[in-house]
Design a protein around this motif. Structure first.
Motif, PDB file in Angstrom:
ATOM      1  N   SER A  95      -9.360  22.473   2.237  1.00  0.00           N
ATOM      2  CA  SER A  95      -9.524  21.004   2.206  1.00  0.00           C
ATOM      3  C   SER A  95     -10.228  20.669   3.576  1.00  0.00           C
ATOM      4  O   SER A  95     -10.217  21.637   4.449  1.00  0.00           O
ATOM      5  N   ALA A 117      -6.177  24.435  -1.193  1.00  0.00           N
ATOM      6  CA  ALA A 117      -6.021  23.244  -2.217  1.00  0.00           C
ATOM      7  C   ALA A 117      -6.973  23.826  -3.341  1.00  0.00           C
ATOM      8  O   ALA A 117      -7.847  24.409  -3.121  1.00  0.00           O
ATOM      9  N   ARG A 143      -6.609  23.258   4.713  1.00  0.00           N
ATOM     10  CA  ARG A 143      -5.591  23.275   4.039  1.00  0.00           C
ATOM     11  C   ARG A 143      -5.771  23.950   2.905  1.00  0.00           C
ATOM     12  O   ARG A 143      -6.904  23.595   1.965  1.00  0.00           O
ATOM     13  N   ASN A 189      -8.856  19.471   6.143  1.00  0.00           N
ATOM     14  CA  ASN A 189      -8.158  19.659   7.104  1.00  0.00           C
ATOM     15  C   ASN A 189      -7.477  21.481   7.143  1.00  0.00           C
ATOM     16  O   ASN A 189      -6.538  21.633   7.729  1.00  0.00           O
TER      17      ASN A 189
END
Lengths: 895, 113
Positions: free
Chosen positions: B70, B76, B74, B72
């Protein structure tokens, strides 16, 4: 499509173990992002987390919703049921094995019979528009389906308005020479339309063209694919080649496919097909002749068989007006094709199908009974599950899953047994069954197996279900699963009564068949079949057209050669009729009677044309006078020998010796009766007594006129009596005959003993199967009875113990148990006898399977009832013994 | 939250497809936020129901998914529209427009009559 793809993905999803963790990771990511966003908006970490969880609507709920979408929940339940059922079945392997074996046998027998019924009775014939096909015969005063004469065939063909095509055929034999050793070939004489009408296409070449089947045309032949391969290596240049049959050259015009395997009327697919016009019998053109020619026809589209029959009646009546003498009483008769093929075996197959259905029913009842006993044991389990919230549907589903698992496994086993059993069954019945080649495992058969498996599983699975649901939850829980009131054994009792009754019906059927066969084996054949061998002899084609002197010389030499074979102590050539194998009639009138105006007004007798050795070869007793002798030759006065039936029927109490009869073909030269012999069974053990034509006459072969002598030389039968076995004798005879002339052929050897056995093959087949079915049923019923009585003893152990403590004798207990079982058996027997009386009437009315016994034969009824009672009491014996061994003290202590 | 409307049965799939068409590959949380924003925060979406809906669309072959990172960084799962999904979106959008147009006629004041 999309739905199907989704279904498939979900099915696959059930086995992907990693999916749960993957979704957990996805959710983690989701929550993390949500929390970050919340914190960015100024919430505390805790508050952001709380908000995110609320919006998600619960972590577990989300996971459950996801999982339900990912997989198939109903399938999972089914999977659970299956695994649980499997565990339950594995827990009691004895029950499982017995149930699966019982079902396997029941379903297997049903599948095997159904595959026969399907192939023979149900499948449409492998010809285009089979519903338009009929067989055609000439009905005459003496034969309802007699042979059609060639002139009548031509007129019927020309004058009818309802048939798309009409064709005839007649079997014959040729000696094939010029291709290695001379060989006797079975052939069919056919009219041109025969194959076109059926829709059969040649592999190569062509069929016969119109008019090529007329008398005096060029000799042509169509060969079978098998023959083509054997003799010509399937080379296309076989077309146009020439086959030498009985010394004449026939040009090959076509090859018929090997799958053409028709058997109808007297027609039987052969290696050679020759146009009917080539038939070298001078009687072919005679309108009253009966030469064994039968017809087939195709109705015009849209014409019903009744319309065609009416039309053909009109044609026959017209012909009768034109030829009042020759065509008197002769009417065309149409019979539907498929019916004509299978009518003889239909009742037999249907009876067996019914019997085997009963066996499966009994098997189902047996398993239902076992399940009932188990359901008593499992009552506790179900009560607990109900109490924990399982719905009735859920329990029902569980029970049905278990019973269907049993029945489908049984079905699978049955399928295996059937694929083997069908072959064994067809083997038992080699030539009797028409369309046997069409019997195989087809989609319909598999479907049938599946349906009966599911049906029986549902049937025996549901019976215990009702019982389980009737039970009160509290009572069962309180009772600790020990006792379910005795009144509830009612269902089991009724099942046993039903089993006993059904078994008795089968036993009666089998018993009647056994009695019929026993009666038949007592029937006097009138001759000694042991050591009698018959076979065909075809002299070399050089003998065709020989002078009568040469022909007689040949017969004498051939007879001497065969008589000289070691072991042979009597030999006779035979033409015309041969007991249980072929028939021929002699028309005559008695001395003193005016010459009848038509054949129908004459007397009829079976005609045997034989030599002096016949009486000894066949072992027929001479009752009066003498048999034909060598002195009864062409120069001697014409003589005839008659049998006792002939003597009784036409001469009554007068002495027949010296009486004169006018044989139709020698009307100026009456024959003198010189002897009376015993009656010989001509029409088969079961039919001879009821056949209207039983009088028998013997004439000397040497006294045959020139024309008929010529026909004898185209093929005759030989009857020998030998001390050695049939095979060995035939081999030495074959050598002797070939040594005499390598162009002559001996063929088709058959011992009289096997001929007699063949006439009973159909009955024996039915008897064996019925006996096997009845035996299986009896065994199952015995097991059923054993189960119920054992259960009764187990349930009443306390009561029995108390009784014994109060002073009851062990013998009283024993008797008490036996009485309980006996009462059920008597109930079953009475019901069974009533049902059997009704059903055997049907069997007797619609088939000719019974011989010499009444459908209500009291001996059979009494015998099988006794047998069943013995088995029933034997089944009660063990539980009864167990009851007497109950220790009262132990029972009382355990209370 | 009381003034927000729940997502109507059957419309969620259409919204997801449209979102994916507009934004290209995006993760589940992004789809959920986008749907709420587009509705002017009038719709209340139970995020827990979004994932089974996404799974159904994927099983039917309208969308596909793969793991990615993602904004950020992260991990996903990213969803994107397939060719079949694009077609399905056109079809459903058309049906929906037709349905709303018909309803609108019933509900609007009868001027023509």
């Amino acid at each position: 499509m999309r739905k199907l793809r989704a279904l498939w993905m979900r099915l696959v999803g059930m086995f992907g173990g990693a999916a749960d963790e993957e979704f957990a990771a996805e959710l983690d990511g989701h929550l993390a992002m949500h929390i970050e966003d919340g914190m960015r908006a100024g919430l505390s970490a805790e508050e952001a987390r709380r908000q995110a969880m609320i919006r998600l609507g619960g972590l577990e709920q989300a996971k459950i919703a996801y999982r339900e979408r990912q997989r198939l929940p109903w399938f999972e339940t089914l999977w659970q049921d299956l695994r649980f059922g499997l565990r339950m079945l594995a827990k009691s392997p004895g029950f499982t094995i017995v149930a699966v074996l019982t079902l396997g046998l029941g379903i297997g027998a049903n599948t095997a019979l159904f595959s026969v019924v399907n192939g023979v009775l149900l499948n449409p014939l492998p010809y285009p528009h089979p519903e338009e096909l009929v067989t055609v015969h000439a009905s005459k005063p003496n034969f309802s389906e007699g042979s059609i004469s060639y002139p009548n065939f031509r007129d019927w063909q020309r004058d009818n308005k309802t048939l798309a095509a009409l064709a005839v055929a007649r079997g014959t034999g040729y000696s094939l020479t010029g291709m290695g050793d001379a060989e006797e070939m079975r052939a069919e004489l056919v009219s041109s339309d025969f194959f076109t009408l059926l829709g059969v296409k040649p592999v190569i070449g062509r069929l016969f063209a119109p008019h090529e089947d007329e008398i005096g045309r060029e000799p042509l032949v169509i060969i079978s694919e098998g023959f083509w391969q054997r003799k010509f290596g399937s080379r296309p240049d076989a077309l146009g080649k020439v086959l030498t049959l009985d010394g004449r050259n026939y040009t090959i015009v076509g090859v018929l496919p090997s799958h053409f395997d028709l058997r109808i009327n007297n027609f039987h697919a052969a290696d050679l097909y020759v146009p009917i016009g080539q038939f070298r019998n001078p009687a072919l053109t005679a309108r009253p002749a009966g030469l064994g020619i039968h017809g087939i026809a195709r109705l015009k589209p849209g014409v019903t068989i009744q319309q065609a029959q009416d039309d053909m009646l009109r044609v026959s009546e017209q012909l009768e007006k034109m030829y009042p003498e020759a065509d008197r009483g002769i009417r065309a008769k149409l019979v539907p094709f498929q019916y004509a093929m299978v009518r003889d075996v239909r009742p037999l197959l249907l009876i067996l199908m019914g019997a085997v259905g009963f066996v499966l029913l009994i098997a189902c009842v047996n398993i239902a009974n076992l399940l009932l006993v188990r359901s008593n044991v499992r009552a506790q389990e179900f009560a607990v599950r109900s109490a924990l919230g399982a719905s009735h549907t859920r329990l029902l589903r569980q029970l049905l899953t278990e019973s269907l698992m049993l029945s489908l496994t049984g079905g699978l086993l049955g399928l295996l047994l059937a694929s083997w059993g069908t072959k064994a069954m067809l083997h038992l019945l080699p030539q009797q069954l028409p369309r046997a080649a069409e019997v195989h495992m087809s989609g319909a058969v598999l479907g049938f197996t599946l349906v009966i498996s599911v049906a029986s599983g549902t049937l025996f699975g549901l019976m215990p279900c009702f019982k389980v649901f009737r039970q009160s939850l509290q009572d069962t829980l309180k009772d600790g699963g020990r006792g379910v009131g005795a009144t509830r054994a009612g269902a089991q009792n009724w099942l046993v009564v039903f089993q006993m009754a059904t078994t008795l019906v089968l036993l009666v059927g089998a018993g009647l068949m056994i009695r019929s066969l026993a009666k038949l084996s007592e029937v006097n054949t009138g001759f000694r079949p042991q050591g009698v061998l018959t076979f065909g002899l075809q002299p070399s084609s050089a003998m065709i057209g020989a002078s009568p002197e040469a022909a007689r010389a040949y017969l004498r030499e051939a007879n001497a050669r065969i008589a000289a074979v070691p072991g042979v102590d009597a030999v006779s050539f035979s033409w015309a009729a041969l007991p249980m194998q072929s028939d021929d009639e002699q028309l005559f009138w008695l001395d003193g009677e005016p010459k009848p105006q038509s054949q129908n007004a004459m007397h009829w007798a079976i005609r045997y044309i034989v030599e002096p050795g016949y009486l000894k070869a066949m072992g027929i007793p001479l009752l009066k006078g003498r048999f034909l002798a060598a002195s009864d030759d062409a120069h001697a006065p014409r003589t005839v020998v008659i049998d006792e039936v002939f003597a009784q029927k036409f001469f009554g109490n007068e002495d027949p010796i010296g009486k004169r009869v006018f044989l139709e073909q020698f009307e100026n030269e009456p024959a003198t009766v010189v002897g009376v012999v015993g009656h010989v069974n001509q029409w088969g053990l079961d039919n001879d007594a009821v056949n209207p034509l039983r009088a028998e006459s013997y004439q000397a072969m040497m006294q045959l006129p020139e024309q008929q002598l010529g026909l004898v030389l185209m093929g005759m039968d030989v009857v020998v009596h030998s001390r050695y076995s049939g095979d060995a004798s035939f081999q030495s005879i074959h050598n002797a005959v070939t040594q005499m002339n390598h162009e002559q052929v001996v063929y088709n050897p058959e011992t009289m003993e096997s001929v007699i056995a063949d006439t009973l093959a159909g009955r024996r087949f039915t008897m064996i199967l019925l006996a096997v079915f009845a035996g299986t049923a009896l065994l199952l019923a015995g097991i059923g009875m054993y189960g119920v009585i054992s259960y009764l003893v187990a349930q009443r152990a306390r009561e029995i113990g108390v009784r014994m403590a109060l002073g009851a004798d062990r013998r009283d207990v024993f008797r008490w148990v036996l009485t309980r079982g006996g009462r059920l058996a008597v109930f079953g027997a009475v019901t069974g006898i009533l049902a059997a009386l009704a059903l055997t009437q049907v069997i007797a009315r619609f088939s000719s399977l019974l011989y010499g016994v009444h459908a209500y034969d009291p001996w059979t009824m009494a015998g099988v009832t006794l047998l069943m009672m013995v088995v029933a009491l034997a089944a009660c014996y063990l539980p009864a013994r167990r009851a007497t061994r109950i220790d009262p003290m132990q029972v009382l202590r355990s209370e | 939250m009381g003034d927000k409307t729940d997502v109507w049965q059957g419309t969620l799939a259409l919204m997801v497809l449209k979102t994916l068409e507009t934004l290209g590959p995006i993760h589940g949380y992004g789809i959920a936020r986008r749907i709420e924003q587009t509705s002017g925060n009038l719709l209340s979406l139970n995020y827990g129901t979004l994932y089974p809906a996404l799974l159904k669309l994927e099983q039917e072959g309208y969308i596909s998914s793969e793991w990615g990172l993602s904004e950020n960084n992260r991990k996903a799962k990213f969803y994107k529209l397939t060719r079949a999904g694009r077609k399905q979106l056109e079809r459903e959008a058309r049906d929906w427009e037709q349905a709303t147009a018909i309803l609108a006629r019933f509900l609007s004041p009868a001027e023509e009559a």
